[in-house]
Write a protein that holds these residues in place. Structure first.
Motif, PDB file in Angstrom:
ATOM      1  N   ALA A 138       0.760  -1.332   0.051  1.00 64.35           N
ATOM      2  CA  ALA A 138      -0.239   0.122  -0.073  1.00 64.35           C
ATOM      3  C   ALA A 138       0.831   1.301  -0.141  1.00 64.35           C
ATOM      4  O   ALA A 138       0.612   2.251  -0.680  1.00 64.35           O
ATOM      5  N   VAL A 145      -8.479   3.921  -5.676  1.00 62.42           N
ATOM      6  CA  VAL A 145      -8.130   2.649  -5.377  1.00 62.42           C
ATOM      7  C   VAL A 145      -9.349   1.796  -4.550  1.00 62.42           C
ATOM      8  O   VAL A 145      -9.565   0.957  -4.706  1.00 62.42           O
ATOM      9  N   ILE A 146      -9.780   2.665  -3.526  1.00 61.24           N
ATOM     10  CA  ILE A 146     -10.619   2.065  -2.748  1.00 61.24           C
ATOM     11  C   ILE A 146     -12.120   1.535  -3.032  1.00 61.24           C
ATOM     12  O   ILE A 146     -12.769   0.698  -2.789  1.00 61.24           O
ATOM     13  N   ASN A 164      -7.717  -2.440  -4.418  1.00 60.49           N
ATOM     14  CA  ASN A 164      -8.107  -2.159  -3.090  1.00 60.49           C
ATOM     15  C   ASN A 164      -7.720  -3.412  -2.238  1.00 60.49           C
ATOM     16  O   ASN A 164      -7.795  -4.479  -2.540  1.00 60.49           O
ATOM     17  N   GLU A 195      -6.946   0.458   2.552  1.00 56.05           N
ATOM     18  CA  GLU A 195      -8.107   1.286   3.114  1.00 56.05           C
ATOM     19  C   GLU A 195      -7.900   1.994   4.502  1.00 56.05           C
ATOM     20  O   GLU A 195      -8.393   3.069   4.860  1.00 56.05           O
TER      21      GLU A 195
END
Length: 298
Positions: free
Chosen positions: A186, A207-208, A213, A218
Motif C-alpha cells: 500500500a 483505489v478503494i 484495493n 483502505e
C-alpha cells in the motif's frame, strides 16, 4: 467470574472495556501508564499498575502485550500474575509470538496448575473497541470452555485450530505475512503515485473503489493522507512480526521472498528513526529513496 486484562494498549483497552460491558464479570486491568489506568477506572474497571497487584483468586487473565518476553514477565516474572490466580485459572495469551514460545509458556502455565489458551487476535484498535476481533485459538477443550465467556465478549469470531498450543500462534504468524506485505505494498503504491504526479487523495479514492484495493490500503493510507503518525500499530511491530514470519519459514524450509522484502522496508523505516510511528509510515522508506513530499509536508 473474576478476570483481568494485562496490557491496556490499543487492543487491550478495547478488550477490557468490552469485558466490562458484557456483565457478570469483575474486571481488572493492568498497565504501567497512569493515563490508561485512569481511563479504565472511569469506565468502572479495577486498575492495577502491575500484574502482582491483581485481585487474589483471579480466574481468567487475557494477556495483550507486545511479545513473548513481556507475556512471560507479566505472568511468571517477579511482578507477574501467577501468585494472584486461582487454581485452575485460564491464561489466554494473545500476544504475537513464535509458536515455540507459545508452547513453552503453555508448559510453564500447565506445570503451575493453570489452563492455557494460545489465542492471538486481529482486528486492530477499532475492532477491539467494537468487540469484533478475530481470535485464532488453540488449547484443550477444558481450557477453551473456561476461556469461552472472555473470548466471546471481545470477538466476533473465535477460530479453534486444535488442542495444541502453538497452532494459534502459527496461524497469526502466517496472517502477519499478509498484513505486513499488504501495508508495504500500500505504501509503495501511494509513494509511486505521488512520485508520478498524482494527487494522493484522489489516488486513494480511486483505489478503494476499484479492484486493487485491500483492507490494509483502505485502513492505513488515510493515516498518510492526514499526516497522522500516532501509532495504532507501530513500524517496529512489523519488524518483529515479519521477523517471526522469516523464522517460521526457515523452520519448515519454505521460501518467503515477499515477506523478506517487506521486512527490509520496515527495518529501513525503523533505522531512519520511525520505528515508533504508525506502521503506515513504512512509506518513509520509499520517501528516503525517492525524495517525495508526503501530504502535509508541502
Amino acid at each position: 467470574m473474576r478476570v483481568a486484562v494485562i496490557g491496556l494498549g490499543n487492543m487491550g483497552m478495547g478488550a477490557a472495556l468490552n469485558l466490562l460491558k458484557a456483565g457478570g464479570m469483575e474486571v481488572a486491568g493492568v498497565d504501567p501508564r497512569e493515563t490508561a489506568r485512569a481511563e479504565f477506572a472511569a469506565a468502572g474497571g479495577t486498575p492495577a499498575a502491575s500484574a502482582s497487584a491483581l485481585p487474589e483468586g483471579t480466574e481468567g487473565v487475557l494477556v495483550l502485550v507486545v511479545n513473548a518476553a513481556q507475556a512471560e514477565a507479566a505472568l511468571f516474572g517477579p511482578e507477574g500474575a501467577a501468585p494472584r490466580l486461582a487454581p485452575g485459572a485460564v491464561v489466554i495469551v494473545s500476544s504475537t509470538m513464535a509458536p515455540e514460545d507459545a508452547r513453552r509458556l503453555a508448559g510453564i502455565a500447565e506445570a503451575r496448575g493453570f489452563l492455557y489458551v494460545d489465542a492471538p487476535v486481529s482486528g486492530g484498535a477499532v475492532g477491539a473497541r467494537a468487540g469484533a476481533m478475530t481470535v485464532m485459538a488453540s488449547g484443550s477443550p477444558e481450557a477453551m470452555a473456561k476461556a469461552g465467556p472472555i473470548l466471546a465478549a471481545v470477538s466476533k469470531k473465535v477460530w479453534t485450530l486444535g488442542d495444541a498450543p502453538g497452532l494459534g500462534s502459527t496461524m497469526k504468524v502466517v496472517h502477519q505475512l499478509l498484513a505486513g506485505v499488504h501495508i508495504a505494498t500500500a505504501a509503495e503504491a501511494m509513494a509511486l503515485g505521488i512520485k508520478s504526479g498524482l494527487d494522493p487523495r484522489t489516488l486513494f479514492e480511486i483505489v478503494i473503489g476499484a479492484a486493487g484495493n485491500s483492507w490494509m490500503f483502505e485502513n492505513r493510507m488515510p493515516h498518510v493522507l492526514e499526516a497522522d503518525e500516532a501509532p495504532r500499530s507501530a513500524v517496529d511491530i512489523f519488524v518483529k512480526d515479519l521477523g517471526l514470519v522469516g523464522d517460521l519459514a526457515r523452520s519448515v524450509a519454505f521460501p518467503a521472498p515477499l515477506a523478506a522484502q517487506a521486512l527490509q522496508l520496515f527495518v529501513s523505516a525503523s533505522a531512519q528513526g520511525h520505528g515508533g510511528k504508525d506502521d503506515a509510515f513504512v512509506i518513509r522508506a520509499y520517501q528516503a529513496l525517492t525524495g517525495i513530499a508526503l501530504p502535509g509536508e508541502g
